[in-house]
Design a protein around this motif. Structure first.
Motif, PDB file in Angstrom:
ATOM      1  N   MET A  22      17.306   8.043   1.021  1.00  0.00           N
ATOM      2  CA  MET A  22      16.360   7.047   0.956  1.00  0.00           C
ATOM      3  C   MET A  22      15.159   7.506   0.030  1.00  0.00           C
ATOM      4  O   MET A  22      14.535   8.321   0.555  1.00  0.00           O
ATOM      5  CB  MET A  22      15.966   6.457   2.180  1.00  0.00           C
ATOM      6  N   ASN A  23      14.910   6.809  -1.187  1.00  0.00           N
ATOM      7  CA  ASN A  23      13.689   6.944  -1.862  1.00  0.00           C
ATOM      8  C   ASN A  23      12.701   5.866  -1.788  1.00  0.00           C
ATOM      9  O   ASN A  23      13.398   4.479  -1.718  1.00  0.00           O
ATOM     10  CB  ASN A  23      14.011   7.497  -3.187  1.00  0.00           C
ATOM     11  N   ALA A  24      11.588   5.954  -2.247  1.00  0.00           N
ATOM     12  CA  ALA A  24      10.594   4.744  -2.521  1.00  0.00           C
ATOM     13  C   ALA A  24      10.151   4.911  -3.817  1.00  0.00           C
ATOM     14  O   ALA A  24       9.603   5.990  -4.157  1.00  0.00           O
ATOM     15  CB  ALA A  24       9.285   4.859  -1.887  1.00  0.00           C
ATOM     16  N   ALA A  25      10.610   3.935  -4.917  1.00  0.00           N
ATOM     17  CA  ALA A  25       9.864   4.048  -6.326  1.00  0.00           C
ATOM     18  C   ALA A  25       8.783   3.065  -6.449  1.00  0.00           C
ATOM     19  O   ALA A  25       8.652   2.108  -5.717  1.00  0.00           O
ATOM     20  CB  ALA A  25      11.186   3.636  -7.455  1.00  0.00           C
ATOM     21  N   VAL A  26       7.709   3.695  -6.989  1.00  0.00           N
ATOM     22  CA  VAL A  26       6.624   2.665  -7.297  1.00  0.00           C
ATOM     23  C   VAL A  26       6.149   2.734  -8.929  1.00  0.00           C
ATOM     24  O   VAL A  26       6.281   3.580  -9.579  1.00  0.00           O
ATOM     25  CB  VAL A  26       5.459   3.558  -6.536  1.00  0.00           C
TER      26      VAL A  26
ATOM     27  N   GLU B  21       3.859   7.006   2.758  1.00  0.00           N
ATOM     28  CA  GLU B  21       3.607   5.810   3.726  1.00  0.00           C
ATOM     29  C   GLU B  21       3.542   4.485   2.918  1.00  0.00           C
ATOM     30  O   GLU B  21       2.803   4.408   1.882  1.00  0.00           O
ATOM     31  CB  GLU B  21       2.208   6.056   4.611  1.00  0.00           C
ATOM     32  N   ILE B  22       4.326   3.466   3.406  1.00  0.00           N
ATOM     33  CA  ILE B  22       4.318   2.231   2.750  1.00  0.00           C
ATOM     34  C   ILE B  22       3.968   1.051   3.602  1.00  0.00           C
ATOM     35  O   ILE B  22       4.704   1.089   4.862  1.00  0.00           O
ATOM     36  CB  ILE B  22       5.879   2.174   1.996  1.00  0.00           C
TER      37      ILE B  22
ATOM     38  N   ASP C 100       3.451  -8.842   5.610  1.00  0.00           N
ATOM     39  CA  ASP C 100       2.446  -9.396   4.767  1.00  0.00           C
ATOM     40  C   ASP C 100       1.967  -8.400   3.696  1.00  0.00           C
ATOM     41  O   ASP C 100       2.040  -6.929   3.945  1.00  0.00           O
ATOM     42  CB  ASP C 100       1.190  -9.978   5.471  1.00  0.00           C
ATOM     43  N   ALA C 101       1.345  -8.910   2.557  1.00  0.00           N
ATOM     44  CA  ALA C 101       0.888  -8.051   1.490  1.00  0.00           C
ATOM     45  C   ALA C 101      -0.155  -7.121   1.902  1.00  0.00           C
ATOM     46  O   ALA C 101      -1.061  -7.699   2.767  1.00  0.00           O
ATOM     47  CB  ALA C 101       0.620  -8.650   0.416  1.00  0.00           C
ATOM     48  N   ARG C 102      -0.191  -5.889   1.726  1.00  0.00           N
ATOM     49  CA  ARG C 102      -1.481  -4.830   2.224  1.00  0.00           C
ATOM     50  C   ARG C 102      -2.047  -4.137   0.928  1.00  0.00           C
ATOM     51  O   ARG C 102      -2.959  -3.430   1.378  1.00  0.00           O
ATOM     52  CB  ARG C 102      -1.112  -3.930   3.262  1.00  0.00           C
ATOM     53  N   GLY C 103      -1.485  -4.211  -0.104  1.00  0.00           N
ATOM     54  CA  GLY C 103      -1.977  -3.435  -1.282  1.00  0.00           C
ATOM     55  C   GLY C 103      -1.508  -4.066  -2.537  1.00  0.00           C
ATOM     56  O   GLY C 103      -1.245  -5.404  -2.802  1.00  0.00           O
ATOM     57  N   SER C 104      -1.571  -3.466  -3.681  1.00  0.00           N
ATOM     58  CA  SER C 104      -1.045  -3.969  -4.977  1.00  0.00           C
ATOM     59  C   SER C 104      -0.022  -3.186  -5.848  1.00  0.00           C
ATOM     60  O   SER C 104       0.177  -3.644  -6.754  1.00  0.00           O
ATOM     61  CB  SER C 104      -2.498  -3.689  -6.021  1.00  0.00           C
TER      62      SER C 104
ATOM     63  N   LEU D  35       0.882  -1.266  -0.057  1.00  0.00           N
ATOM     64  CA  LEU D  35      -0.192  -0.009  -0.040  1.00  0.00           C
ATOM     65  C   LEU D  35       0.914   1.226  -0.146  1.00  0.00           C
ATOM     66  O   LEU D  35       1.780   1.420   0.815  1.00  0.00           O
ATOM     67  CB  LEU D  35      -0.993  -0.020   1.238  1.00  0.00           C
ATOM     68  N   PHE D  36       0.740   2.117  -1.102  1.00  0.00           N
ATOM     69  CA  PHE D  36       1.638   3.105  -1.247  1.00  0.00           C
ATOM     70  C   PHE D  36       0.783   4.510  -1.128  1.00  0.00           C
ATOM     71  O   PHE D  36      -0.318   4.629  -2.218  1.00  0.00           O
ATOM     72  CB  PHE D  36       2.243   3.226  -2.517  1.00  0.00           C
ATOM     73  N   ARG D  37       0.949   5.155   0.050  1.00  0.00           N
ATOM     74  CA  ARG D  37       0.118   6.422   0.181  1.00  0.00           C
ATOM     75  C   ARG D  37       0.964   7.803   0.311  1.00  0.00           C
ATOM     76  O   ARG D  37       1.398   8.083   1.290  1.00  0.00           O
ATOM     77  CB  ARG D  37      -0.663   6.307   1.309  1.00  0.00           C
ATOM     78  N   PRO D  38       1.050   8.488  -0.862  1.00  0.00           N
ATOM     79  CA  PRO D  38       1.776   9.713  -0.829  1.00  0.00           C
ATOM     80  C   PRO D  38       0.833  10.820   0.180  1.00  0.00           C
ATOM     81  O   PRO D  38      -0.219  10.828   0.240  1.00  0.00           O
ATOM     82  CB  PRO D  38       1.408  10.293  -2.050  1.00  0.00           C
TER      83      PRO D  38
END
Length: 468
Positions: free
Chosen positions: A394-398, A182-183, A228-232, A31-34
């Motif tokens: 640190m970066n998060a790529a989506v 938020e990841i 655990d997986a929480r999103g797609s 789950l990736f929430r900007p």
């Protein structure tokens, strides 16, 4: 490219390549929430801290001890002290500047006065201080909630707790614009791994005033399982780390061993891979102008017909004025001016209307890039040489079209005052350019009653000292 960061080819259905050999792989199920601007970001972070059941672990670069968190929650230390009182394991890694990096910003450097402040408060959270080599800094900004537990979630971005919180719709009155993400899901375990690696090898752990509230010999175990997986969303946590900072090559769960002692440049290389793969649009928000390596890649994208919007601080950094006067820096500005010769390139700032009715530039502190409405990166990494080649970042790529398109629409609604949900990415970039140029023309005539916040800038003169 760094020898450890060779890219893979794209997988079926994926247009933007990824870093195939870094500390952390791409992982699905997130789950990736900007979280745009500091008000919503720190409100959500505080909610997560208050809902935490086990742990709150943080990496800070710059911090103001008097900074007030959202909704009357008090200072950063008030929030952390309350978490400790609830029985949580609260740990902080603070950056300690070297003399040559001491002017970068407001750090909680672990001086005698800082230790006195913690003692006077009775603060019982645990802390370690960590130096970076030479003039570089540990520039990562992350919050990790319930590391290694089922409720694990992570926050990665660029916002420092140093300026007043900003709310959506009020960014025009604010001092700066910024973003976190938020990841929740498997990639949060990589933020966990990063924290453990840094905590266990923090440079100051065995020197006076190097730790607070615990034994300097204590080591944290690395994570052994993924959340655990929480999103797609498919997400990859990426880092820049200077060689020699850390030595333990312990692999993240489900990942190959990465020999971090040689450093890492996953973010820098991903920027270049993404720009080189763009086919339609590139939207950048960054505190710094692109170094020549990035600028060359952007120009190649423009030659392919890619529409590029680059949002930077409307009022240039002071050092740029000094650079404009130095002949050896001319190639740096030549690259920016070259970009400006393409009709489908826009250099822009944002300016809010003040209570007196005038316009004032909002400082852009964000570090994000969106490509083709299909891929994005959010984090701490600027486009200047220090971030790309020296700092810890640190970066998060989506890779998620729905998430990226929604973020593009959210940002442009704030900056243009117009919904772009009915437009594709190229038409949205063209609209950004028209509105920004129109607003700049109005401002020149003294008309400050214009749409949104965007205001185009001149690449040929950006950074020049103001006329006296």
């Amino acid at each position: 490219m760094d020898q450890h960061d060779t890219p893979a080819t794209t997988e079926p259905g994926q247009d933007i390549p990824f870093i195939a050999h870094g500390s952390y792989p791409r992982r699905g199920g997130n789950l990736f929430r900007p979280l745009v601007d500091s008000g919503p970001a720190f409100r959500r972070i505080c909610e997560a801290v208050e809902q935490a059941q086990h742990r709150v672990w943080i990496t800070f670069t710059f911090i103001a001890t008097v900074f007030q968190m959202s909704d009357g929650r008090g200072s950063i230390f008030d929030v952390l002290d309350r978490a400790v009182e609830r029985g949580l394991d609260v740990r902080v890694i603070f950056w300690r500047p070297n003399p040559e990096s001491s002017s970068y910003g407001q750090a909680f450097a672990g001086t005698s006065a800082d230790f006195d402040l913690l003692a006077a408060r009775g603060s019982r959270f645990l802390a370690r201080w960590d130096r970076a080599p030479l003039a570089y800094c540990h520039h990562q900004k992350s919050w990790l909630i319930d590391a290694g537990r089922s409720s694990e979630t992570a926050f990665v971005g660029g916002i420092n707790p140093t300026f007043a919180a900003v709310e959506p719709g009020h960014v025009g009155d604010a001092q700066r614009h910024d973003i976190y993400v938020e990841i929740t899901g498997p990639s949060a375990s990589d933020v966990h791994h990063n924290f453990v690696q840094r905590w266990n090898e923090a440079s100051e752990r065995n020197v006076p005033l190097g730790v607070w509230g615990h034994d300097s010999d204590e080591r944290l175990p690395f994570p052994t399982e993924l959340s655990d997986a929480r999103g797609s969303s498919v997400v990859q946590i990426q880092r820049n780390v200077h060689a020699g900072c850390y030595r333990d090559p312990h692999a993240a769960p489900g990942s190959a061993t990465y020999y971090i002692v040689g450093g890492e440049r996953s973010i820098t290389n991903q920027y270049l891979l993404a720009i080189n793969s763009a086919r339609r649009s590139i939207y950048l928000e960054n505190q710094a102008l692109p170094v020549p390596e990035i600028a060359y890649a952007l120009e190649e994208a423009l030659r392919r017909g890619v529409h590029v919007v680059l949002l930077v601080p409307g009022e240039p950094e002071e050092y740029l004025g000094l650079w404009r006067q130095r002949p050896e820096r001319k190639p740096f500005f030549d690259r920016l001016e070259a970009l400006g010769r393409y009709e489908h390139f826009t250099l822009t700032g944002i300016a809010g209307q003040t209570r007196s009715g005038d316009r004032k530039y909002v400082y852009v502190h964000a570090k994000i890039m969106l490509i083709d409405d299909a891929w994005a990166t959010i984090g701490s990494c600027n486009l200047h040489a220090n971030s790309l080649f020296g700092h810890s970042e640190m970066n998060a790529a989506v890779w998620d079209r729905d998430v990226v398109r929604a973020l593009r629409c959210q940002l442009l609604l704030e900056h243009l005052g117009q919904d772009t949900g009915h437009l594709d990415d190229q038409l949205a970039m063209q609209l950004y350019q028209r509105i920004a140029r129109g607003n700049a023309a109005r401002w020149e005539t003294g008309d400050v009653d214009w749409q949104g916040l965007a205001c185009s800038l001149n690449p040929s003169t950006y950074g020049e000292p103001p006329a006296r």
